[in-house]
Motif scaffolding. Structure first.
Motif, PDB file in Angstrom:
ATOM      1  N   ALA A 247      -0.833  15.489  17.717  1.00  0.00           N
ATOM      2  CA  ALA A 247      -2.053  16.159  17.250  1.00  0.00           C
ATOM      3  C   ALA A 247      -1.765  17.005  16.014  1.00  0.00           C
ATOM      4  CB  ALA A 247      -2.644  17.021  18.356  1.00  0.00           C
ATOM      5  N   ASP A 248      -1.693  16.335  14.863  1.00  0.00           N
ATOM      6  CA  ASP A 248      -1.544  17.014  13.571  1.00  0.00           C
ATOM      7  C   ASP A 248      -2.878  16.908  12.843  1.00  0.00           C
ATOM      8  OD1 ASP A 248       1.086  17.260  14.257  1.00  0.00           O
ATOM      9  OD2 ASP A 248       1.891  16.405  12.419  1.00  0.00           O
ATOM     10  N   LEU A 249      -3.490  18.020  12.511  1.00  0.00           N
ATOM     11  CA  LEU A 249      -4.767  17.957  11.812  1.00  0.00           C
ATOM     12  C   LEU A 249      -5.035  19.244  11.048  1.00  0.00           C
ATOM     13  CD1 LEU A 249      -7.061  19.769  13.558  1.00  0.00           C
ATOM     14  CD2 LEU A 249      -6.707  17.904  15.155  1.00  0.00           C
ATOM     15  N   ILE A 250      -5.934  19.134  10.075  1.00  0.00           N
ATOM     16  CA  ILE A 250      -6.412  20.307   9.361  1.00  0.00           C
ATOM     17  C   ILE A 250      -7.927  20.343   9.471  1.00  0.00           C
ATOM     18  CG2 ILE A 250      -4.456  20.284   7.732  1.00  0.00           C
ATOM     19  CD1 ILE A 250      -6.430  19.256   5.605  1.00  0.00           C
TER      20      ILE A 250
ATOM     21  N   ASN B 180       0.841  -1.189   0.000  1.00  0.00           N
ATOM     22  CA  ASN B 180       0.000   0.000   0.000  1.00  0.00           C
ATOM     23  C   ASN B 180       0.881   1.245   0.000  1.00  0.00           C
ATOM     24  OD1 ASN B 180      -2.520  -1.391   0.164  1.00  0.00           O
ATOM     25  ND2 ASN B 180      -2.138  -1.750   2.335  1.00  0.00           N
ATOM     26  N   PRO B 181       1.092   1.841  -1.162  1.00  0.00           N
ATOM     27  CA  PRO B 181       2.014   2.972  -1.241  1.00  0.00           C
ATOM     28  C   PRO B 181       1.417   4.257  -0.691  1.00  0.00           C
ATOM     29  CG  PRO B 181       1.054   2.564  -3.386  1.00  0.00           C
ATOM     30  CD  PRO B 181       0.543   1.481  -2.471  1.00  0.00           C
ATOM     31  N   GLY B 182       2.303   5.144  -0.268  1.00  0.00           N
ATOM     32  CA  GLY B 182       1.887   6.479   0.127  1.00  0.00           C
ATOM     33  C   GLY B 182       2.011   7.422  -1.055  1.00  0.00           C
ATOM     34  N   LEU B 183       1.360   8.572  -0.965  1.00  0.00           N
ATOM     35  CA  LEU B 183       1.466   9.596  -2.004  1.00  0.00           C
ATOM     36  C   LEU B 183       2.452  10.671  -1.558  1.00  0.00           C
ATOM     37  CD1 LEU B 183      -2.259  10.166  -3.062  1.00  0.00           C
ATOM     38  CD2 LEU B 183      -0.574   8.654  -4.101  1.00  0.00           C
ATOM     39  N   SER B 184       3.201  11.195  -2.496  1.00  0.00           N
ATOM     40  CA  SER B 184       4.133  12.265  -2.159  1.00  0.00           C
ATOM     41  C   SER B 184       4.335  13.176  -3.356  1.00  0.00           C
ATOM     42  CB  SER B 184       5.486  11.686  -1.709  1.00  0.00           C
ATOM     43  OG  SER B 184       6.110  10.977  -2.766  1.00  0.00           O
TER      44      SER B 184
ATOM     45  N   GLN C 132      -9.594   5.357  -0.182  1.00  0.00           N
ATOM     46  CA  GLN C 132      -8.271   4.748  -0.344  1.00  0.00           C
ATOM     47  C   GLN C 132      -7.218   5.799  -0.685  1.00  0.00           C
ATOM     48  OE1 GLN C 132      -8.164   1.390  -3.016  1.00  0.00           O
ATOM     49  NE2 GLN C 132      -5.980   1.638  -3.374  1.00  0.00           N
ATOM     50  N   LEU C 133      -7.587   6.772  -1.514  1.00  0.00           N
ATOM     51  CA  LEU C 133      -6.659   7.833  -1.858  1.00  0.00           C
ATOM     52  C   LEU C 133      -6.318   8.682  -0.642  1.00  0.00           C
ATOM     53  CD1 LEU C 133      -8.116   8.899  -5.306  1.00  0.00           C
ATOM     54  CD2 LEU C 133      -5.792   8.057  -4.899  1.00  0.00           C
ATOM     55  N   LEU C 134      -7.309   8.974   0.181  1.00  0.00           N
ATOM     56  CA  LEU C 134      -7.051   9.748   1.384  1.00  0.00           C
ATOM     57  C   LEU C 134      -6.144   8.980   2.332  1.00  0.00           C
ATOM     58  CD1 LEU C 134      -7.611  12.357   2.902  1.00  0.00           C
ATOM     59  CD2 LEU C 134      -9.641  11.281   3.893  1.00  0.00           C
ATOM     60  N   LYS C 135      -6.339   7.675   2.424  1.00  0.00           N
ATOM     61  CA  LYS C 135      -5.464   6.836   3.257  1.00  0.00           C
ATOM     62  C   LYS C 135      -4.034   6.858   2.720  1.00  0.00           C
ATOM     63  CE  LYS C 135      -5.004   2.074   4.977  1.00  0.00           C
ATOM     64  NZ  LYS C 135      -3.754   1.702   4.265  1.00  0.00           N
ATOM     65  N   SER C 136      -3.882   6.823   1.395  1.00  0.00           N
ATOM     66  CA  SER C 136      -2.543   6.871   0.803  1.00  0.00           C
ATOM     67  C   SER C 136      -1.840   8.178   1.127  1.00  0.00           C
ATOM     68  CB  SER C 136      -2.633   6.699  -0.714  1.00  0.00           C
ATOM     69  OG  SER C 136      -3.133   5.428  -1.063  1.00  0.00           O
ATOM     70  N   ALA C 137      -2.621   9.262   1.184  1.00  0.00           N
ATOM     71  CA  ALA C 137      -2.046  10.587   1.437  1.00  0.00           C
ATOM     72  C   ALA C 137      -1.764  10.841   2.911  1.00  0.00           C
ATOM     73  CB  ALA C 137      -2.980  11.671   0.910  1.00  0.00           C
ATOM     74  N   THR C 138      -2.325  10.018   3.790  1.00  0.00           N
ATOM     75  CA  THR C 138      -2.177  10.257   5.231  1.00  0.00           C
ATOM     76  C   THR C 138      -1.503   9.072   5.929  1.00  0.00           C
ATOM     77  OG1 THR C 138      -4.471   9.480   5.525  1.00  0.00           O
ATOM     78  CG2 THR C 138      -4.120  11.866   5.339  1.00  0.00           C
ATOM     79  N   VAL C 139      -2.269   8.037   6.206  1.00  0.00           N
ATOM     80  CA  VAL C 139      -1.751   6.903   6.963  1.00  0.00           C
ATOM     81  C   VAL C 139      -0.589   6.215   6.254  1.00  0.00           C
ATOM     82  CG1 VAL C 139      -2.325   4.665   7.983  1.00  0.00           C
ATOM     83  CG2 VAL C 139      -4.003   6.520   8.017  1.00  0.00           C
ATOM     84  N   ASP C 140      -0.768   5.907   4.953  1.00  0.00           N
ATOM     85  CA  ASP C 140       0.286   5.199   4.218  1.00  0.00           C
ATOM     86  C   ASP C 140       1.513   6.093   4.016  1.00  0.00           C
ATOM     87  OD1 ASP C 140      -1.316   2.940   4.055  1.00  0.00           O
ATOM     88  OD2 ASP C 140      -2.183   3.524   2.137  1.00  0.00           O
TER      89      ASP C 140
ATOM     90  N   VAL D 113       2.102  10.157  13.576  1.00  0.00           N
ATOM     91  CA  VAL D 113       1.181  10.953  12.766  1.00  0.00           C
ATOM     92  C   VAL D 113       0.470  10.065  11.749  1.00  0.00           C
ATOM     93  CG1 VAL D 113       2.548  13.068  13.004  1.00  0.00           C
ATOM     94  CG2 VAL D 113       2.996  11.520  11.088  1.00  0.00           C
ATOM     95  N   GLY D 114      -0.405  10.669  10.950  1.00  0.00           N
ATOM     96  CA  GLY D 114      -1.062   9.945   9.867  1.00  0.00           C
ATOM     97  C   GLY D 114      -2.518   9.654  10.120  1.00  0.00           C
ATOM     98  N   SER D 115      -2.917   9.618  11.400  1.00  0.00           N
ATOM     99  CA  SER D 115      -4.323   9.364  11.729  1.00  0.00           C
ATOM    100  C   SER D 115      -4.642  10.034  13.059  1.00  0.00           C
ATOM    101  CB  SER D 115      -4.605   7.862  11.813  1.00  0.00           C
ATOM    102  OG  SER D 115      -3.871   7.270  12.873  1.00  0.00           O
TER     103      SER D 115
END
Length: 206
Positions: free
Chosen positions: A118-121, A40-44, A90-98, A109-111
């Motif tokens: 506590a990182d959030l927007i 499960n790749p992350g996005l960058s 799934q895309l949101l998971k790739s951009a955050t958790v993954d 971080v990530g979730s």
């Protein structure tokens, strides 16, 4: 090769815009191949000097490129191939958790999890370009842009609120940026022309 990476526990980041931006190989990113082999790749973002650091855009480009690849296989290569797309969740998971996992920061971080940093927007879903909305994942991935971010918290500290970055002297920052750019242009003997039509040549990978 993918099986070797999976068995070794290698983490993979993909940059949906990078290869197509620079015309490298097929111009497509490898998220489907990675997922097909249990990764499960992350996005960058690969190169901030060439295009903006915008994870919302990265998620949308990933969705559309994946859809194009699926349609190409369906219509050109294999008529029996079923069209697959990347779900918004799934895309949101790739951009955050993954993405956090790829950076080795999954425990910090990530979730939004008790015990993590506590990182959030906070996104203003009442903005006209997001209103009305009926699905949280779809709204974030397919419609949200950076101007919709009302508040940003990093490590429990608010760094942006009511759409304004806190603790930054914007005028001083812009002056420093302008000075740096003018110095680099002068050193290179470059005369900028913001209306010149310049195209990035395609790079043929060897």
């Amino acid at each position: 090769g993918w099986e070797i990476l999976r068995e070794a526990g290698v983490r993979v980041n993909v940059c949906p815009r990078s290869d197509s931006h620079y015309g490298i190989e097929s111009g497509m990113f490898a998220i489907e191949a990675a997922q097909r082999h249990g990764i499960n790749p992350g996005l960058s973002v690969d190169n901030e000097t060439s295009y903006s650091t915008d994870m919302f855009m990265e998620m949308r480009v990933a969705f559309y490129l994946q859809r194009v690849m699926g349609m190409h296989k369906q219509h050109c290569c294999d008529s029996g191939h079923s069209l697959t797309t990347l779900p918004a969740a799934q895309l949101l998971k790739s951009a955050t958790v993954d993405g956090a996992t790829c950076a080795g920061l999954q425990d910090k971080v990530g979730s939004l999890t008790p015990g993590k940093q506590a990182d959030l927007i906070l996104i203003n879903a009442a903005d006209l370009n997001l209103y009305p909305n009926g699905n949280a994942f779809g709204t974030v991935v397919h419609a949200t842009e950076r101007s919709n971010i009302d508040t940003v918290m990093i490590g429990g500290r608010i760094v942006k609120q009511n759409g304004k970055v806190l603790g930054v002297d914007s005028e001083r920052l812009r002056a420093a940026i302008d000075e740096s750019r003018e110095h680099l242009f002068a050193a290179a003997g470059y005369e900028p022309d913001i209306f010149a039509e310049k195209f990035l040549p395609l790079v043929q990978a060897s």
